[in-house]
Enzyme design. Structure first.
Site, PDB file in Angstrom:
ATOM      1  N   SER A 113       0.822  -1.210   0.000  1.00 44.00           N
ATOM      2  CA  SER A 113       0.000   0.000   0.000  1.00 44.00           C
ATOM      3  C   SER A 113       0.860   1.267   0.000  1.00 44.00           C
ATOM      4  O   SER A 113       1.692   1.442  -0.867  1.00 44.00           O
ATOM      5  CB  SER A 113      -0.959  -0.032   1.178  1.00 44.00           C
ATOM      6  OG  SER A 113      -1.924   0.975   1.030  1.00 44.00           O
ATOM      7  N   HIS A 114       0.692   2.090   1.004  1.00 41.88           N
ATOM      8  CA  HIS A 114       1.380   3.379   1.045  1.00 41.88           C
ATOM      9  C   HIS A 114       2.745   3.299   1.721  1.00 41.88           C
ATOM     10  O   HIS A 114       3.452   4.307   1.794  1.00 41.88           O
ATOM     11  CB  HIS A 114       0.516   4.366   1.812  1.00 41.88           C
ATOM     12  CG  HIS A 114       0.094   3.788   3.121  1.00 41.88           C
ATOM     13  ND1 HIS A 114      -0.982   2.949   3.222  1.00 41.88           N
ATOM     14  CD2 HIS A 114       0.629   3.868   4.351  1.00 41.88           C
ATOM     15  CE1 HIS A 114      -1.100   2.546   4.477  1.00 41.88           C
ATOM     16  NE2 HIS A 114      -0.130   3.084   5.187  1.00 41.88           N
ATOM     17  N   LYS A 126      -1.223  -9.272  -1.190  1.00 35.55           N
ATOM     18  CA  LYS A 126      -2.605  -9.487  -0.751  1.00 35.55           C
ATOM     19  C   LYS A 126      -3.177 -10.595  -1.612  1.00 35.55           C
ATOM     20  O   LYS A 126      -2.937 -10.622  -2.819  1.00 35.55           O
ATOM     21  CB  LYS A 126      -3.454  -8.234  -0.995  1.00 35.55           C
ATOM     22  CG  LYS A 126      -3.010  -7.025  -0.226  1.00 35.55           C
ATOM     23  CD  LYS A 126      -4.111  -5.994  -0.171  1.00 35.55           C
ATOM     24  CE  LYS A 126      -4.299  -5.253  -1.486  1.00 35.55           C
ATOM     25  NZ  LYS A 126      -5.234  -4.119  -1.360  1.00 35.55           N
ATOM     26  N   ASP A 277      -2.905   6.570  -3.183  1.00 38.58           N
ATOM     27  CA  ASP A 277      -1.741   5.984  -2.501  1.00 38.58           C
ATOM     28  C   ASP A 277      -1.002   4.986  -3.399  1.00 38.58           C
ATOM     29  O   ASP A 277      -1.286   4.883  -4.586  1.00 38.58           O
ATOM     30  CB  ASP A 277      -2.170   5.325  -1.188  1.00 38.58           C
ATOM     31  CG  ASP A 277      -2.935   4.045  -1.436  1.00 38.58           C
ATOM     32  OD1 ASP A 277      -3.608   3.964  -2.480  1.00 38.58           O
ATOM     33  OD2 ASP A 277      -2.858   3.119  -0.610  1.00 38.58           O
ATOM     34  N   ASP A 279      -0.946   1.762  -4.035  1.00 43.08           N
ATOM     35  CA  ASP A 279      -1.641   0.774  -4.859  1.00 43.08           C
ATOM     36  C   ASP A 279      -2.975   1.284  -5.380  1.00 43.08           C
ATOM     37  O   ASP A 279      -3.756   0.510  -5.947  1.00 43.08           O
ATOM     38  CB  ASP A 279      -1.833  -0.522  -4.078  1.00 43.08           C
ATOM     39  CG  ASP A 279      -2.666  -0.334  -2.827  1.00 43.08           C
ATOM     40  OD1 ASP A 279      -2.557   0.741  -2.195  1.00 43.08           O
ATOM     41  OD2 ASP A 279      -3.441  -1.234  -2.479  1.00 43.08           O
ATOM     42  N   LYS A 376     -11.430  -0.752  -1.969  1.00 38.62           N
ATOM     43  CA  LYS A 376     -11.612   0.693  -2.040  1.00 38.62           C
ATOM     44  C   LYS A 376     -10.941   1.190  -3.315  1.00 38.62           C
ATOM     45  O   LYS A 376     -10.081   0.514  -3.886  1.00 38.62           O
ATOM     46  CB  LYS A 376     -11.078   1.379  -0.796  1.00 38.62           C
ATOM     47  CG  LYS A 376      -9.656   1.082  -0.462  1.00 38.62           C
ATOM     48  CD  LYS A 376      -9.380   1.506   0.976  1.00 38.62           C
ATOM     49  CE  LYS A 376      -8.055   0.981   1.447  1.00 38.62           C
ATOM     50  NZ  LYS A 376      -7.964   0.811   2.894  1.00 38.62           N
ATOM     51  N   ARG A 496      -3.943   3.678  17.713  1.00 45.05           N
ATOM     52  CA  ARG A 496      -4.710   4.752  17.090  1.00 45.05           C
ATOM     53  C   ARG A 496      -5.795   5.244  18.036  1.00 45.05           C
ATOM     54  O   ARG A 496      -6.536   4.445  18.593  1.00 45.05           O
ATOM     55  CB  ARG A 496      -5.359   4.268  15.799  1.00 45.05           C
ATOM     56  CG  ARG A 496      -4.405   3.635  14.797  1.00 45.05           C
ATOM     57  CD  ARG A 496      -4.987   3.698  13.405  1.00 45.05           C
ATOM     58  NE  ARG A 496      -4.344   2.804  12.456  1.00 45.05           N
ATOM     59  CZ  ARG A 496      -3.186   3.044  11.843  1.00 45.05           C
ATOM     60  NH1 ARG A 496      -2.509   4.145  12.094  1.00 45.05           N
ATOM     61  NH2 ARG A 496      -2.693   2.178  10.976  1.00 45.05           N
TER      62      ARG A 496
HETATM   63  C1  G1P Z   1      -5.302   0.693   8.167  1.00 47.91           C
HETATM   64  C2  G1P Z   1      -6.568   1.509   8.188  1.00 47.91           C
HETATM   65  C3  G1P Z   1      -7.734   0.671   7.704  1.00 47.91           C
HETATM   66  C4  G1P Z   1      -7.416   0.110   6.334  1.00 47.91           C
HETATM   67  C5  G1P Z   1      -6.088  -0.620   6.364  1.00 47.91           C
HETATM   68  C6  G1P Z   1      -5.676  -1.067   4.979  1.00 47.91           C
HETATM   69  O1  G1P Z   1      -5.434  -0.400   9.027  1.00 47.91           O
HETATM   70  O2  G1P Z   1      -6.836   2.019   9.468  1.00 47.91           O
HETATM   71  O3  G1P Z   1      -8.879   1.454   7.683  1.00 47.91           O
HETATM   72  O4  G1P Z   1      -8.423  -0.770   5.917  1.00 47.91           O
HETATM   73  O5  G1P Z   1      -5.070   0.237   6.865  1.00 47.91           O
HETATM   74  O6  G1P Z   1      -5.501  -0.002   4.105  1.00 47.91           O
HETATM   75  P1  G1P Z   1      -4.851  -0.409  10.532  1.00 47.91           P
HETATM   76  O7  G1P Z   1      -3.382  -0.109  10.434  1.00 47.91           O
HETATM   77  O8  G1P Z   1      -5.569   0.691  11.260  1.00 47.91           O
HETATM   78  O9  G1P Z   1      -5.182  -1.769  11.057  1.00 47.91           O
HETATM   79 ZN    ZN Z   2      -3.514   1.200  -0.428  1.00 47.83          ZN
END
Ligand code: G1P
Ligand code: ZN
Length: 543
Positions: A113-114, A126, A277, A279, A376, A496
């Site tokens: 991801s990011h 994934k 981001d 991906d 998403k 968080r």
């Molecule tokens: C985080 C985000 C969550 C998202 C996930 C994947 O997960 O909070 O909403 O679905 O990244 O992109 P977390 O690190 O909070 O478990």
């Molecule tokens: Zn992502």
């Protein structure tokens, strides 16, 4: 090409989090590491044998190597056809779409991801299943159990697929189809949105700035915004995917997309500012001088989506993750539809989408999407906003202000405490959990606790239960505090803290978010004692 069974020893850490398996590149480069994980998938999800498999990634370092490994193993494990994005690229939503349209048995999406990329950065994978959604909790658990026992994997030796050459190639008895990474996705977007209207909006001189952050959405932005919608080339920036994402951190939020925020607050800012981001599944939306929080964006799209071509039949329902602010609940109520509250993580939306119970869903973490895919979708959200702007002829600010006057405003922030020792993070959770029962009825400044609980979720479609999904303290409609542990971090534990405050009086709608939330920050410290227990005076990141 000889088929080989190679003896290997399990790695005990291959447990997928809320968004797949994420580790440092060096971890993935250990002998047999990726192979063991993939073999677990081939062994456990037997539908892959004889089925089609979609493969693509966000273009980060190690993407191409991992794809060659995955293709060789797919051939050795009886997959009939691999569909792979040209250059090894596929955004997460585009991969989800391809899995659906090609009726594939599953898909490997290679991304962290990011998270920063490059040799010293992260890599990840994934696994998405037939239908395009992420592997369920149950499947993830089974994969993990299997990965702890694995003793061998299967591969074909000497495989090399030219990922640049579109069209069919063969690997053993398996076909490999290299496809343009944008084509199918662009066709889908044109079914959902009014491209003529948006093109016209650009022609009238309206403007967009989209930041692809040197990650996967560059080619998508080029095709959709520039080639198909006629926006000038200057509308997109950082649009060539780089293996290290240009050294940046492609997470579209107020911290990592600061330059975009600054641009949107400067003279001559475009009408819409947006970013995605690594991906391509997240999105950030800004208007001239205004940031639209993800929870607000979800609510505003919920109020307008039925005006757009793909959604004219109206929305079946809507869902948000638990920590996401309750703005969309107000819209759902006004429109007479059900609003579901799910645990954090996109996979919890899948059953609701498949059962046709919801059309739209979103998370506070800059994720929004609809039933068009099972992930998403960042570029989708930007197109949805463009279409709303073009259809209403209003500015982003006008849309937001009109929305708040009608539904009230939810001030919202998330405070992240990164890289905590696991024991410290657990201590915060346990300390708060042990006081939950005493909280209801207690008053803190202007706020009285009405409920305090651990969030547990019973899936309304299949009845499955997810426990321990965060602690929440509710002050009626007025406010909420939520504390949970991240499931995606790769270094230490991330805690968080989510703060939400609701106001619906004309004079209280124009505050600065940080000021509106200041009283709640004090209440949070009294209740959750994060600073006290962690010794951190401030969060690492506020979004
Ligand atoms: C985080 C985000 C969550 C998202 C996930 C994947 O997960 O909070 O909403 O679905 O990244 O992109 P977390 O690190 O909070 O478990
Ligand atoms: Zn992502």
């Amino acid at each position: 090409m000889p088929l080989r069974e190679i003896a290997s020893k399990p790695y005990p850490d291959q447990k997928s989090g809320t968004a797949g398996l994420r580790k440092k590149v060096a971890v993935f480069q250990q002998p047999h590491y990726l192979e063991n994980f993939l073999q677990s998938i081939f062994d456990v999800d037997t539908r892959l044998r004889g089925g089609a498999l979609v493969i693509g990634g966000d273009g980060r370092y190690h993407n191409r190597t991992a794809i060659q490994t995955a293709i060789a193993m797919a051939a050795a494990n009886g997959v009939s056809r691999v569909i792979v994005g040209q250059g090894g690229l596929l955004s997460t939503p585009a991969a989800s779409h391809l899995i659906r349209t090609r009726r594939a048995a599953g898909g490997f999406i290679l991304t962290a991801s990011h998270n920063p990329a490059g040799m010293d950065g992260d890599f990840g994978i994934k696994y998405n299943v037939a239908g395009g959604g992420q592997a369920t909790e149950g499947l993830t658990d089974r994969l993990y159990e299997h990965s702890k026992q694995i003793q061998r994997y299967r591969t074909l030796e000497g495989v090399y697929v030219d990922l640049e050459r579109r069209g069919l190639q063969t690997v053993g008895s398996m076909e490999v189809e290299v496809v343009d990474c944008v084509d199918d996705y662009a066709a889908l977007m044109q079914m959902l949105f009014d491209f003529d209207r948006i093109r016209d909006w650009f022609k009238r001189g309206h403007s967009l700035r989209f930041d692809a952050m040197h990650a996967v959405t560059g080619p998508y932005a080029q095709r959709l915004f520039v080639d198909l919608l006629g926006a000038p080339l200057s509308s997109i920036q950082n649009a060539s995917p780089l293996e290290d994402f240009g050294g940046g951190h492609p997470d579209p939020n107020l911290i990592y997309a600061r330059h975009l925020v600054d641009l949107m607050h400067s003279e001559g800012a475009p009408d819409l500012g947006a970013a995605s981001d690594g991906d391509g599944d997240r999105n950030m939306i800004l208007g001239r001088g205004i940031f639209i929080s993800p929870g607000d964006s979800l609510a505003m799209l919920c109020a307008h989506l039925h005006e757009l071509p793909g959604y004219r039949r109206g929305l079946a329902g809507v869902a948000r993750s638990m920590p996401t602010c309750r703005a969309v609940d107000h819209v759902a109520k006004a429109l007479g539809m059900t609003c579901y509250e799910t645990p954090t993580g996109w996979k919890f939306f899948a059953n609701l989408l498949d059962a046709g119970r919801i059309t739209l869903c979103g998370e506070e973490s800059f994720g929004t999407s609809s039933d068009h895919v099972r992930e998403k979708d960042g570029v989708w959200a930007v197109l949805a906003w463009l279409n709303v702007l073009a259809a209403t002829q209003l500015s982003v600010r006008e849309i937001a202000e009109r929305h708040w006057r009608r539904f009230g405003r939810h001030y919202y922030a998330r405070h992240d405490y990164d890289e905590l020792p696991a024991s410290t993070a657990t201590q915060v959770m346990q300390t708060l959990a042990s006081t939950l029962l005493e909280l209801p009825g207690k008053r803190f400044g202007d706020y009285t606790v009405t409920d305090a609980d651990e969030f547990n979720y019973r899936d309304p479609v299949d009845g499955s239960i997810a426990t321990n999904q965060g602690l929440r303290v509710t002050f009626g409609e007025a406010a909420r505090l939520i504390v949970r542990l991240s499931g995606t971090g790769t270094k230490g534990a991330t805690l968080r803290l989510y703060l939400e405050r609701y106001e619906n009086n004309e004079t209280t709608l124009g505050w600065k978010t940080s000021e509106a939330l200041a009283p709640l920050v004090n209440v949070a410290e009294k209740i959750a004692r994060v600073a006290d227990i962690t010794g951190r005076r401030a969060p690492s990141v506020v979004t």
